[in-house]
Scaffold this motif. Structure first.
Motif: not given
Length: 375
Positions: A286-287, A290, A307-308, A310-312, A330
């Protein structure tokens, strides 16, 4: 139990307790190890997949100190001589800030719980926080020192000593190969992130840019996913200039090292970052997932600057195969497991020994859902 026994005295017990085999080819992806994974990964969950989306998943952040010690004691794979090996649950940090509940912070209690008295345990090798898998501990400084020297020598000789298993969203273009990249840690929006660096300058090198290398091999594919074995490597000769090839032809990214002073290191989250560069992020990442975008089914790398984490996001077909709702996805745990460690034999001429840790139940369930079987 003596605190600082001769290392060789423990090996017989390790072999019996873990079903460990000696192998003269410790650096390779042996077929025996693959069959070992197949047997564990192919087992059926006790309940229908939809009833237990993540069977066996623990939440270490919710534990008290006493509960964590109990969990770690139950996770011990074997205890022989000065060596202790355990199968760390996903989400448990090895180290942290003062006052945080970590593996390191409860080692005194774990030592007493295992009957070691006041002998201090120290971490020799361990999987990262978000990964599950092997942790090797020692109550003898001399034994720990010998093992660390073995790992250091193996790094310099480019012999991998750790093999991870990962399930990836996407299938690598080649069945095996190397991933090389210049990476650095950046503090972005309150989070430490691994960032690739193209053609690092001398200033970049001074600010902590390191060159990294991982071997990968695709073991099985199915449903647009892959079961991959990963071996992070260190030990490229520091005096050699390295020019890295493009990470991926579609990504049009060329990460080069143009200085002799940048030494190869294993970064935190190195394997997640490497698989994202291959456009095949680890399932449950989840990192760094994204950073991979897609248009009309074609994947590409997004600019890191914009790009930050976010949940995959998984497509509907994959969610269906995993029997997950978007809200469950999530909470999908990272499917990265330190499955195997190689240690030296009892005597200098003895072949290395493999330590194995079973896959977590949720990992095995995912393999079953995706139909990832060995060829």
């Amino acid at each position: 139990m003596g605190g600082c026994q001769v290392l060789g005295q423990a090996w017989g017990g390790w072999r019996r307790g873990l079903g460990i085999r000696a192998t003269p080819t410790a650096a390779g992806f042996g077929t025996k190890a693959r069959h070992q994974l197949q047997r564990r990964g192919a087992s059926k969950p006790s309940d229908p997949p939809g009833d237990q989306p993540f069977p066996g998943l623990l939440r270490p952040e919710t534990f008290s100190r006493e509960e964590l010690v109990d969990v770690l004691r139950a996770a011990v794979v074997d205890l022989k001589g000065p060596l202790v090996t355990l199968n760390k649950p996903q989400g448990l940090p090895v180290t942290g800030k003062p006052g945080e509940l970590t593996l390191l912070s409860v080692l005194p209690e774990l030592s007493r719980s295992l009957g070691l008295g006041e002998q201090e345990l120290q971490v020799v090798r361990a999987s990262g926080k978000e990964a599950s898998g092997l942790v090797l501990l020692s109550s003898c400084p001399r034994t720990a020192s010998r093992l660390q020297k073995f790992f250091t020598h193996s790094q310099r000789a480019r012999r991998p000593t750790a093999t991870y298993c990962a399930v990836t969203d996407g299938i690598p273009v080649t069945s095996e190969g190397k991933i090389q990249a210049a990476l650095k840690l950046e503090h972005i929006d309150g989070v430490n992130l691994v960032v690739p660096v193209q053609s690092p300058s001398r200033k970049d090198i001074m600010e902590g840019v390191k060159r990294t290398l991982s071997h990968f091999r695709v073991v099985a594919t199915g449903s647009g996913c892959a079961l991959v074995q990963l071996q992070p490597l260190t030990g490229l000769h520091p005096a050699r200039e390295q020019h890295f090839p493009p990470v991926h032809t579609k990504a049009q990214v060329s990460l080069k090292i143009v200085t002799q002073s940048c030494q190869l290191q294993v970064f935190p989250s190195q394997l997640q970052a490497h698989m994202a560069l291959q456009l095949c992020p680890v399932l449950g990442d989840h990192t760094y997932s994204a950073r991979v975008g897609a248009v009309l089914g074609q994947r590409f790398l997004l600019p890191v600057e914009g790009t930050r984490p976010q949940r995959q996001v998984l497509d509907e077909a994959l969610l269906g195969r995993l029997c997950l709702t978007p809200s469950q996805a999530a909470r999908l745990p990272l499917h990265l497991h330190l499955h195997c460690l190689h240690l030296p034999g009892a005597r200098p001429k003895d072949p290395p020994i493999e330590l194995l840790a079973p896959l977590p139940s949720y990992f095995s369930r995912t393999l079953q859902c995706l139909g990832l079987h060995y060829q």
